[in-house]
Design a protein around this motif. Structure first.
Motif, mmCIF file in Angstrom:
data_model
loop_
_atom_site.group_PDB
_atom_site.id
_atom_site.type_symbol
_atom_site.label_atom_id
_atom_site.label_comp_id
_atom_site.label_asym_id
_atom_site.label_seq_id
_atom_site.Cartn_x
_atom_site.Cartn_y
_atom_site.Cartn_z
ATOM 1 N N SER A 140 52.614 30.581 28.443
ATOM 2 C CA SER A 140 52.257 31.273 29.402
ATOM 3 C C SER A 140 50.546 30.860 29.564
ATOM 4 C CB SER A 140 52.538 32.395 29.503
ATOM 5 O OG SER A 140 52.545 33.225 28.323
ATOM 6 N N ASP A 141 50.344 31.443 30.533
ATOM 7 C CA ASP A 141 48.659 31.420 31.228
ATOM 8 C C ASP A 141 48.271 32.624 29.991
ATOM 9 O OD1 ASP A 141 48.226 29.582 32.304
ATOM 10 O OD2 ASP A 141 48.367 31.005 34.403
ATOM 11 N N THR A 142 49.128 34.091 29.884
ATOM 12 C CA THR A 142 48.533 35.139 28.751
ATOM 13 C C THR A 142 48.393 33.801 27.185
ATOM 14 O OG1 THR A 142 50.646 35.610 28.586
ATOM 15 C CG2 THR A 142 48.921 37.532 29.567
ATOM 16 N N GLU A 143 49.320 33.444 26.629
ATOM 17 C CA GLU A 143 49.087 32.322 25.760
ATOM 18 C C GLU A 143 47.723 31.789 25.454
ATOM 19 O OE1 GLU A 143 54.130 31.986 23.871
ATOM 20 O OE2 GLU A 143 53.623 31.033 26.206
ATOM 21 N N VAL A 144 47.947 31.041 26.252
ATOM 22 C CA VAL A 144 47.113 30.170 26.250
ATOM 23 C C VAL A 144 45.595 30.578 26.062
ATOM 24 C CG1 VAL A 144 45.951 28.694 27.740
ATOM 25 C CG2 VAL A 144 48.213 28.569 27.785
ATOM 26 N N LEU A 145 45.572 31.862 26.976
ATOM 27 C CA LEU A 145 44.057 32.707 26.527
ATOM 28 C C LEU A 145 43.982 33.613 25.227
ATOM 29 C CD1 LEU A 145 41.159 33.963 28.059
ATOM 30 C CD2 LEU A 145 42.713 35.823 28.347
ATOM 31 N N LYS A 146 44.830 33.532 25.051
ATOM 32 C CA LYS A 146 44.810 34.108 23.451
ATOM 33 C C LYS A 146 44.475 32.709 22.298
ATOM 34 C CE LYS A 146 47.684 38.092 23.098
ATOM 35 N NZ LYS A 146 49.012 38.958 22.367
ATOM 36 N N MET A 147 45.069 32.010 22.316
ATOM 37 C CA MET A 147 45.290 31.229 21.391
ATOM 38 C C MET A 147 43.763 30.466 21.699
ATOM 39 S SD MET A 147 48.555 27.495 21.555
ATOM 40 C CE MET A 147 48.281 27.588 23.439
ATOM 41 N N PHE A 186 39.233 27.266 37.389
ATOM 42 C CA PHE A 186 37.851 27.389 36.342
ATOM 43 C C PHE A 186 36.944 28.743 37.059
ATOM 44 C CE2 PHE A 186 33.234 26.664 38.301
ATOM 45 C CZ PHE A 186 32.866 25.634 37.212
ATOM 46 N N HIS A 187 37.250 30.017 37.821
ATOM 47 C CA HIS A 187 36.967 31.026 37.788
ATOM 48 C C HIS A 187 37.392 31.652 36.551
ATOM 49 C CE1 HIS A 187 34.932 34.248 39.453
ATOM 50 N NE2 HIS A 187 36.708 35.258 40.020
ATOM 51 N N LEU A 188 38.223 31.638 35.914
ATOM 52 C CA LEU A 188 38.553 32.127 34.792
ATOM 53 C C LEU A 188 37.715 31.302 33.586
ATOM 54 C CD1 LEU A 188 43.007 32.045 34.595
ATOM 55 C CD2 LEU A 188 41.053 33.893 34.332
ATOM 56 N N PHE A 189 37.118 30.113 33.496
ATOM 57 C CA PHE A 189 36.447 29.580 32.965
ATOM 58 C C PHE A 189 35.476 30.134 32.405
ATOM 59 C CE2 PHE A 189 32.895 25.990 32.525
ATOM 60 C CZ PHE A 189 33.349 26.052 31.251
ATOM 61 N N ARG A 190 34.641 30.222 33.892
ATOM 62 C CA ARG A 190 33.347 31.403 34.696
ATOM 63 C C ARG A 190 33.361 32.302 33.644
ATOM 64 N NH1 ARG A 190 30.920 31.146 40.053
ATOM 65 N NH2 ARG A 190 29.248 32.437 38.120
ATOM 66 N N ILE A 216 41.737 42.208 24.024
ATOM 67 C CA ILE A 216 41.965 40.956 24.496
ATOM 68 C C ILE A 216 41.815 41.364 26.208
ATOM 69 C CG2 ILE A 216 44.475 40.175 24.720
ATOM 70 C CD1 ILE A 216 42.848 37.545 24.748
ATOM 71 N N ALA A 217 42.922 41.620 26.991
ATOM 72 C CA ALA A 217 43.385 41.971 27.841
ATOM 73 C C ALA A 217 42.386 43.520 29.077
ATOM 74 C CB ALA A 217 44.319 43.234 28.198
ATOM 75 N N GLN A 218 41.215 43.601 27.878
ATOM 76 C CA GLN A 218 40.119 44.842 28.155
ATOM 77 C C GLN A 218 38.398 43.411 28.897
ATOM 78 O OE1 GLN A 218 39.474 47.008 25.576
ATOM 79 N NE2 GLN A 218 40.660 48.775 26.744
ATOM 80 N N GLY A 231 39.846 38.870 30.040
ATOM 81 C CA GLY A 231 41.855 38.694 30.816
ATOM 82 C C GLY A 231 41.857 39.623 31.332
ATOM 83 N N THR A 232 40.665 40.536 31.743
ATOM 84 C CA THR A 232 40.900 41.428 33.614
ATOM 85 C C THR A 232 41.266 40.152 34.681
ATOM 86 O OG1 THR A 232 39.523 43.382 32.156
ATOM 87 C CG2 THR A 232 39.749 43.470 34.572
#
Length: 350
Positions: free
Chosen positions: A106-113, A150-154, A242-244, A248-249
């Motif tokens: 999931s996207d949340t797992e990817v961001l955590k990694m 790309f927005h998440l990347f930024r 991480i959610a803050q 994450g937001t």
């Protein structure tokens, strides 16, 4: 006669091109072959969507053997390191990352990694010298998912770090020149795509799948002053959950919008199913009931993601385990401890 830098499907030709390049100077920088690099290790992260060519680029640039896939199924399910190699008098290592549209996580797992890997490095005193963002020029159009990625990347990088970013367009062989140039111009000039990042100092370069092209891109990043990413500063210096964080937001907002969409769809299916029962259309009612169960499952999956999308850096130790193991296997222990001694660069096999 074919140029040493021209495209080639022959592995031997590619290797010979690398060996020739190792004895030349490219854009004013000496490219180190089988020589000892200095104590300064340069680390460059490679990010982008699933199937954008991240692992292929890293393998070409570093003579590594990271898993690649010709389709859209992700082969990068963990954060991975390339072998170390010498370039412009530095020891360079590339980091492969999964995309937010990963097919296995999931996207949340990817961001955590990604957060664990980058934060562990920063906690141990090591900053990224540059970030490469891969974008397929062969994509028919920049989809909503591509813009979101790309927005998440930024949000991960932060505005101040964009000067250390190179947006790399690749897969040029899959489009004709006129169409490729039109897409490149649109990506660079449209405020919906890459223009805001380019205005903040990011660069945009082409990759033609040759070693010379990969080196030229990396040479744009090697002279950079290593700078912490916004996500690193938020997690380590500000001790945010991480959610803050900004990334994450943003991701949490996207996930909630997706959940709301499915909840609305569920309500509509419920109403249609009731109408079908009233009209004694049992076949349609059965189909709608099946669709309703599928949508309920999607809502449940999203809610489980939301529940699990929390945790400070310290509480993400379990997620960090694969990263630490991968780092050790790649010989990055010295890098993580910021105690890098002289290392010999690796030239491709003759």
């Amino acid at each position: 006669m074919q140029s040493d830098w021209g495209p080639s499907n022959d592995f031997g030709t590619q290797v010979r091109s690398r060996l020739v390049l190792s004895s030349l100077a490219v854009d004013g920088y000496e490219v180190v072959g089988d020589q000892a690099a200095d104590e300064k290790e340069v680390t460059i992260a490679v990010m982008g969507a699933t199937g954008s060519g991240k692992s292929t680029f890293i393998n070409l640039a570093s003579c590594s053997d990271l898993s690649i896939n010709d389709g859209l199924k992700s082969c990068t399910s963990e954060v991975e390191f390339s072998r170390a190699f010498g370039l412009a008098g530095k020891t360079v290592r590339l980091i492969d990352t999964p995309g937010f549209d990963d097919t296995t996580r999931s996207d949340t797992e990817v961001l955590k990694m990604i957060a664990v890997a980058l934060s562990q490095m920063y906690k141990d005193g090591h900053k990224l010298t540059g970030i490469i963002y891969m974008q397929r020029i062969s994509d028919f159009r920049m989809t909503g998912i591509s813009r979101r990625n790309f927005h998440l990347f930024r949000k991960i990088c932060g505005e101040d770090t964009l000067k250390n970013v190179v947006i790399v367009t690749n897969m040029w062989s899959e489009v004709n020149a006129e169409r490729g140039l039109a897409r490149e111009d649109e990506l660079a000039s449209d405020s919906m795509f890459f223009k805001p990042a380019l205005d903040k100092g990011a660069k945009m370069m082409r990759h033609d799948n040759t070693y010379h092209s990969a080196v030229t891109i990396m040479l744009q990043l090697i002279p950079n002053t290593p700078t912490p990413l916004l996500l690193q500063a938020e997690l380590i210096e500000q001790e945010k959950d991480i959610a803050q964080t900004a990334a994450g937001t943003e991701l949490a907002r996207d996930i909630e919008e997706q959940r709301q969409k499915y909840v609305e769809e569920l309500s509509e299916l419920q109403q249609e199913m009731q109408d079908a029962f009233r009209e004694r259309d049992h076949e349609t009612a059965e189909e709608l009931e099946h669709a309703q169960e599928e949508t309920k499952a999607k809502v449940l999956t999203i809610e489980q993601q939301q529940q699990g999308f929390k945790g400070t850096f310290a509480s993400m130790a379990a997620v960090a385990a694969p990263f630490v193991a991968a780092a050790a296997a790649a010989g990055v222990t010295m890098l993580l401890r910021h105690n890098v001694h002289q290392m010999r660069s690796h030239s491709p096999p003759p």
